[in-house]
Write an enzyme that holds these catalytic residues in place. Structure first.
Site, PDB file in Angstrom:
ATOM      1  N   HIS A 150       0.809  -1.224   0.000  1.00 21.69           N
ATOM      2  CA  HIS A 150       0.000   0.000   0.000  1.00 21.69           C
ATOM      3  C   HIS A 150       0.839   1.270   0.000  1.00 21.69           C
ATOM      4  O   HIS A 150       0.344   2.335   0.342  1.00 21.69           O
ATOM      5  CB  HIS A 150      -0.954   0.007   1.204  1.00 21.69           C
ATOM      6  CG  HIS A 150      -2.011  -1.041   1.120  1.00 21.69           C
ATOM      7  ND1 HIS A 150      -2.650  -1.561   2.235  1.00 21.69           N
ATOM      8  CD2 HIS A 150      -2.556  -1.685   0.049  1.00 21.69           C
ATOM      9  CE1 HIS A 150      -3.522  -2.486   1.841  1.00 21.69           C
ATOM     10  NE2 HIS A 150      -3.482  -2.573   0.537  1.00 21.69           N
TER      11      HIS A 150
ATOM     12  N   GLU B 247      -7.351 -11.347  17.586  1.00 20.97           N
ATOM     13  CA  GLU B 247      -8.598 -12.111  17.539  1.00 20.97           C
ATOM     14  C   GLU B 247      -8.758 -12.661  16.131  1.00 20.97           C
ATOM     15  O   GLU B 247      -8.053 -12.234  15.213  1.00 20.97           O
ATOM     16  CB  GLU B 247      -9.783 -11.205  17.899  1.00 20.97           C
ATOM     17  CG  GLU B 247      -9.906 -10.001  17.000  1.00 20.97           C
ATOM     18  CD  GLU B 247     -10.924  -8.994  17.501  1.00 20.97           C
ATOM     19  OE1 GLU B 247     -11.382  -8.174  16.680  1.00 20.97           O
ATOM     20  OE2 GLU B 247     -11.262  -9.015  18.700  1.00 20.97           O
TER      21      GLU B 247
ATOM     22  N   ASN C  26      -2.804 -13.248  15.569  1.00 19.73           N
ATOM     23  CA  ASN C  26      -3.692 -12.091  15.610  1.00 19.73           C
ATOM     24  C   ASN C  26      -4.241 -11.892  17.012  1.00 19.73           C
ATOM     25  O   ASN C  26      -4.249 -12.818  17.832  1.00 19.73           O
ATOM     26  CB  ASN C  26      -4.856 -12.284  14.631  1.00 19.73           C
ATOM     27  CG  ASN C  26      -5.206 -11.027  13.867  1.00 19.73           C
ATOM     28  OD1 ASN C  26      -4.814  -9.928  14.255  1.00 19.73           O
ATOM     29  ND2 ASN C  26      -5.960 -11.176  12.791  1.00 19.73           N
TER      30      ASN C  26
ATOM     31  N   THR D 124      -3.615  -8.770  10.902  1.00 21.48           N
ATOM     32  CA  THR D 124      -4.445  -8.366   9.770  1.00 21.48           C
ATOM     33  C   THR D 124      -5.919  -8.610  10.070  1.00 21.48           C
ATOM     34  O   THR D 124      -6.274  -9.578  10.751  1.00 21.48           O
ATOM     35  CB  THR D 124      -4.063  -9.136   8.489  1.00 21.48           C
ATOM     36  OG1 THR D 124      -4.301 -10.527   8.682  1.00 21.48           O
ATOM     37  CG2 THR D 124      -2.590  -8.938   8.158  1.00 21.48           C
TER      38      THR D 124
END
Length: 232
Positions: A106, A200, A198, A173
């Site tokens: 990005h 969650e 992660n 992510t």
């Protein structure tokens, strides 16, 4: 196992004080995405967009890598095979931690891009609609970041790495932004092991074969040490 491909998202930088899209009270919560993260928004109000990204650039410049960034740099240095880092983040913290050759899907806050001649150069901390391109002298400078509706960077190179990966890991992510959210499926199609690290479960958590949940700065350094010990 020789080639590890690692995708990082905003969650790895959250503990360095840099907010994610979903944080309440952060920069993103104060603006509509359509106004500050699209070509159309920039065309409507370049002053607003420059002000928004100048604030993000300043925050990123002041931020320091956390234990997860440092662990990733150690893995890259010590692993006997290839470690490919693909990041959705634009903050530059991987480089501050010592990582090399990071693929910024990005773009990066540290870069400026001329919308007229496509020249790239290091961005000053503060950019305005009057910031001029050093190559063509047009006042068409913009942040060198990928906005919604634009094509992400390095996609052909990333596709090759996903095809060759023995292990694909995603850290921090959300699984909400494509095409990055589909990288796990692509890597798995070519036979890679897959692991999600992660806070969650992400939106694409079911696509991963293995999971570890917790703060990136807690779980990722432990995973790196486990991996290095098992490989010894």
């Amino acid at each position: 196992m020789k080639k590890i491909v690692i995708l990082t998202g905003a969650g790895i930088s959250a503990e360095s004080g840099l907010g994610t899209f979903r944080d309440k009270g952060g920069l993103w919560s104060q603006h509509r995405i359509e106004d500050v993260a699209t070509p159309e928004g920039f065309a409507r109000d370049p002053e607003l967009v420059h002000r928004f990204y100048s604030a993000r650039r300043q925050h990123a410049a002041e931020a320091l890598p956390n234990a997860a960034h440092d662990a990733l740099a150690r893995l890259e240095e010590r692993w006997t095979g290839d470690v490919i880092i693909i990041t959705q983040n634009v903050d530059g913290l991987h480089e501050k931690a010592g990582s090399r050759g990071v693929l910024h899907v990005h773009g990066a806050l540290s870069g400026a891009l001329c919308a007229a001649c496509a020249h790239r150069w290091p961005a000053p901390l503060q950019m305005t609609p009057e910031t001029r391109c050093p190559a063509c002298d047009a006042n068409t400078a913009r942040p060198d970041v990928v906005w919604f509706g634009e094509v992400p960077y390095h996609m052909e190179q990333i596709a090759s790495h996903l095809e060759e990966a023995d292990l694909f890991v995603a850290i921090g992510t959300s699984g909400q932004v494509y095409p990055a959210a589909a990288f796990v499926q692509e890597a798995a199609t070519y036979g890679a092991q897959t692991l999600e690290l992660n806070l969650e479960p992400s939106e694409v958590s079911a696509d991963f074969a293995q999971h570890r949940f917790g703060k990136a700065s807690d779980i990722f350094p432990i995973w790196v040490e486990d991996l290095m010990r098992d490989a010894a």
